[in-house]
Design a protein around this motif. Structure first.
Motif, short mmCIF file in Angstrom:
data_model
loop_
_atom_site.label_atom_id
_atom_site.label_comp_id
_atom_site.label_asym_id
_atom_site.label_seq_id
_atom_site.Cartn_x
_atom_site.Cartn_y
_atom_site.Cartn_z
N LEU A 23 34.58 -12.36 5.89
CA LEU A 23 33.81 -13.28 5.04
C LEU A 23 32.35 -12.86 4.99
CD1 LEU A 23 35.27 -16.76 5.99
CD2 LEU A 23 35.56 -15.52 3.87
N LEU A 24 31.86 -12.36 6.13
CA LEU A 24 30.48 -11.88 6.19
C LEU A 24 30.30 -10.65 5.31
CD1 LEU A 24 28.34 -13.21 8.01
CD2 LEU A 24 28.53 -11.22 9.51
N ILE A 25 31.30 -9.74 5.39
CA ILE A 25 31.22 -8.53 4.55
C ILE A 25 31.23 -8.93 3.08
CG2 ILE A 25 32.43 -6.41 3.92
CD1 ILE A 25 33.52 -6.34 6.78
N GLN A 26 32.08 -9.91 2.77
CA GLN A 26 32.14 -10.36 1.38
C GLN A 26 30.80 -10.89 0.92
OE1 GLN A 26 34.22 -13.95 0.59
NE2 GLN A 26 34.88 -13.27 -1.41
N ARG A 27 30.15 -11.65 1.83
CA ARG A 27 28.84 -12.22 1.46
C ARG A 27 27.85 -11.11 1.15
NH1 ARG A 27 26.53 -16.80 5.31
NH2 ARG A 27 28.46 -17.76 4.65
N LEU A 28 27.99 -9.95 1.86
CA LEU A 28 27.05 -8.85 1.63
C LEU A 28 27.36 -8.09 0.35
CD1 LEU A 28 26.73 -7.46 5.25
CD2 LEU A 28 25.10 -8.87 3.99
N VAL A 29 28.65 -7.85 0.06
CA VAL A 29 28.96 -6.95 -1.05
C VAL A 29 29.29 -7.67 -2.36
CG1 VAL A 29 29.74 -5.08 0.45
CG2 VAL A 29 31.40 -6.75 -0.38
N ALA A 30 29.71 -8.95 -2.28
CA ALA A 30 30.16 -9.60 -3.50
C ALA A 30 28.98 -10.13 -4.30
CB ALA A 30 31.10 -10.75 -3.16
N PRO A 31 29.12 -10.23 -5.62
CA PRO A 31 28.04 -10.80 -6.44
C PRO A 31 27.89 -12.29 -6.16
CG PRO A 31 30.00 -10.46 -7.76
CD PRO A 31 30.28 -9.85 -6.43
N LYS A 32 26.71 -12.81 -6.39
CA LYS A 32 26.49 -14.25 -6.19
C LYS A 32 25.73 -14.78 -7.37
CE LYS A 32 26.33 -17.50 -2.59
NZ LYS A 32 27.62 -18.01 -3.04
N ASN A 33 26.43 -15.48 -8.24
CA ASN A 33 25.80 -15.95 -9.47
C ASN A 33 26.37 -17.31 -9.84
OD1 ASN A 33 24.45 -16.11 -11.88
ND2 ASN A 33 25.92 -14.83 -12.98
N PRO A 34 26.08 -18.32 -9.03
CA PRO A 34 26.72 -19.61 -9.29
C PRO A 34 26.13 -20.32 -10.49
CG PRO A 34 25.26 -19.77 -7.40
CD PRO A 34 25.18 -18.36 -7.88
N THR A 35 27.00 -20.92 -11.28
CA THR A 35 26.56 -21.77 -12.39
C THR A 35 27.27 -23.11 -12.24
OG1 THR A 35 28.37 -21.05 -13.80
CG2 THR A 35 26.35 -19.78 -13.94
N PRO A 36 26.72 -24.18 -12.80
CA PRO A 36 27.36 -25.50 -12.62
C PRO A 36 28.80 -25.51 -13.10
CG PRO A 36 25.18 -25.73 -13.58
CD PRO A 36 25.44 -24.27 -13.51
N ASP A 37 29.09 -24.80 -14.20
CA ASP A 37 30.46 -24.78 -14.70
C ASP A 37 31.40 -24.09 -13.74
OD1 ASP A 37 29.98 -26.19 -16.91
OD2 ASP A 37 29.72 -24.47 -18.25
N LYS A 38 30.88 -23.01 -13.15
CA LYS A 38 31.72 -22.23 -12.24
C LYS A 38 32.03 -23.05 -10.99
CE LYS A 38 30.64 -17.73 -11.93
NZ LYS A 38 29.75 -16.68 -11.42
N LEU A 39 31.08 -23.85 -10.57
CA LEU A 39 31.25 -24.60 -9.32
C LEU A 39 31.93 -25.94 -9.53
CD1 LEU A 39 27.89 -23.91 -7.50
CD2 LEU A 39 30.07 -22.79 -7.20
N SER A 40 32.33 -26.25 -10.77
CA SER A 40 33.00 -27.53 -10.97
C SER A 40 34.47 -27.38 -10.61
CB SER A 40 32.85 -27.97 -12.42
OG SER A 40 33.65 -27.15 -13.24
#
Lengths: 145, 358
Positions: A23-40
């Motif tokens: 999970l830590l590796i994912q946090r480092l390599v994965a994109p992070k671009n949250p939008t309200p629609d995505k998080l609904s």
């Protein structure tokens, strides 16, 4: 003894680490671009309607209750099964009595139709259940099932 | 067993008992994790290929010069794993964040610590405890808690339906599975995994290996009860109502993505191996060779145990692509009205058989 369950304890702790590191590796390599629609909440593309924490079918509760009784019974059977060879006929008869009581319980639940997921007979059918309302016998009183 | 052996050969174990013990266990646990990971990759590839061949397709293949997914698509599962780790991690704003994060941990730990008691061969078993089979039955139901947490914390209707169905199904099918194992314990008189396998040496009925499945007609029935209940406990088709793709999206895991989802997936495959491993050890002679006395060394034991387990996993995949999904009321009546009465009948049958014939 401490070696057996100490091993399990260390396995469990290591299990936490082994889930956490990816999970830590994912946090480092994965994109992070949250939008309200995505998080609904996902509801097939619709706006989610109300909370999902709603009242639930009573069936699940009944199944949980029956399960509890039978699972405890399985736990009681294990020590008996281990020494079954040494005790022989007497133990077998005793356990037969114990099991018979439980089987009577199972038969009762079965007869009461608590094992059926859908109860086909209802006392006061409304809406889509109106067609399956229980037939009144000739005497006039409604049956117990 | 292997932990004791390693502690015995370390010269300074007496000076630092705690430290040596912890490092030896970690030394044993890492191969177990690697085994789960490698086995999951193999099983995912196997599942793709098995499903393709059963549907008259060829499945993942290398395209062009054979570079994209490797030869015969061998790199496909690795590509899948890479894709999952590169996915964005999404936690819905309405979800119960703490429980949402906790759920995959519990599901994975439930699967991982069951592996510790599986007997891979005469000598290779991480924790040979005297209640081995009971322990595995107990901890393998830890996963239910994780699934319920996942479904509840997602705050999603699909998830909650999936979780409730999954819990009802897993706890129901635990009873016939446990009752079938009781038949095995009655015959062997021990709960230790190695003890149960020790009991299955030599021949029975003249030519068959003395595996518990062949010892009497009731145990033969017990094996099928246990295995089918095991398939149901793993939420595999035809018992995959909890995550029925066509109606519940992905059941309890609808809101999970990326690595969190991958751990549910991995745990499902690990649980398949645990169920198959217990079935192989308790009914099919575990690490014993099919021809008693031939190739019965510890090295071959690993091959036999993993071979038997893999065969049972292949059976699960075969089920998946052969049978349609059961309906939820059928699922419950199969368990409560079919399997549990048969399991009781089996216990009586094995008891009478033991008392009369021995």
């Amino acid at each position: 003894m401490y070696r057996d369950f100490g091993t399990i304890l260390i396995f469990a702790l290591l299990g936490i680490v082994l889930v956490y590191v990816p999970l830590l590796i994912q946090r480092l390599v994965a994109p992070k671009n949250p939008t309200p629609d995505k998080l609904s909440t996902y509801e097939c593309g619709e706006e989610p309607e109300g909370s999902a924490w709603v009242q639930f079918n009573i069936r699940f509760y009944v199944i949980a209750l029956i399960f509890l009784i039978f699972d405890v019974e399985v736990v009681f059977l294990f020590p008996w099964a281990v020494v079954f060879d040494e005790l022989g006929l007497l133990a077998f008869v005793e356990m037969a009595i114990f099991l018979s009581i439980l089987i009577v319980g199972l038969a009762y639940v079965w007869k009461k139709k608590d094992l059926d997921w859908v109860k086909y007979r209802v006392k006061y059918g409304r809406g889509r259940y109106s067609g399956i309302i229980e037939e009144k016998p000739e005497g006039g009183t409604v049956g117990t099932s | 067993m292997i932990v004791d052996y390693l502690i015995d050969i370390i010269p300074f174990a007496a000076d630092w008992p705690g430290l040596v013990f912890v490092s030896v266990v970690i030394f044993c646990a890492v191969p177990v994790f690697l085994f789960i990971a490698v086995y999951a990759l193999v099983a995912i590839y196997g599942e793709l290929k098995v499903s393709s061949f059963m549907q008259d397709k060829i499945g993942p293949m290398g395209q062009g010069v054979g570079l994209h997914a490797g030869k015969w698509g061998l790199l496909q599962p690795i590509a899948d794993a890479l894709k999952l780790i590169l996915k964005e991690d999404i936690i819905p704003t309405t979800a119960d964040r703490k429980l949402f994060i906790l759920a995959p941990f519990i599901v994975f730990i439930g699967a991982f610590i069951s592996m510790a008691a599986l007997p891979f061969s005469q000598t290779i078993i991480v924790a040979d405890m005297n209640i081995g089979i009971f322990y595995i039955l107990a901890v393998s139901s830890l996963g239910v808690i994780g699934i319920i947490l996942a479904g509840w914390s997602s705050n999603n209707k699909w998830s909650l339906y999936g979780a409730m169905r999954s819990a009802a199904q897993i706890v129901s099918y635990e009873i016939p599975a446990g009752l079938s194992i009781i038949g095995v314990v009655m015959i062997t008189g021990t709960l230790s995994m190695q003890g149960i396998i020790e009991h299955q040496s030599g021949f029975v009925w003249g030519i068959l290996p003395n595996w518990i499945i062949f010892q009497n007609p009731f145990t033969f029935l017990s094996f099928f009860l246990f295995f089918i209940s095991g398939v149901a406990e793993c939420n595999r088709t035809p018992f995959d109502i909890p995550e029925a793709e066509s109606e519940l999206v992905a059941g309890a895991f609808t809101e999970y993505s990326g690595m969190r989802y991958a751990f549910f997936f991995l745990s499902e495959y690990a649980n398949m191996f645990v169920v198959s491993g217990v079935a192989a050890a308790a009914f099919l002679g575990g690490w014993r060779s099919p021809i008693p006395g031939v190739l019965d060394t510890p090295g071959w034991g690993i091959m036999w145990f993993i071979g038997k387990s893999m065969f049972l996993i292949f059976m699960m995949m075969w089920f998946r692509w052969t049978w349609p999904r059961l309906r939820v009321d059928q699922l419950m009546s199969v368990c409560w009205k079919g399997f549990i009465p048969i399991a009781f009948f089996n216990i009586f049958g094995i008891g009478i058989w033991k008392l009369l014939i021995g």
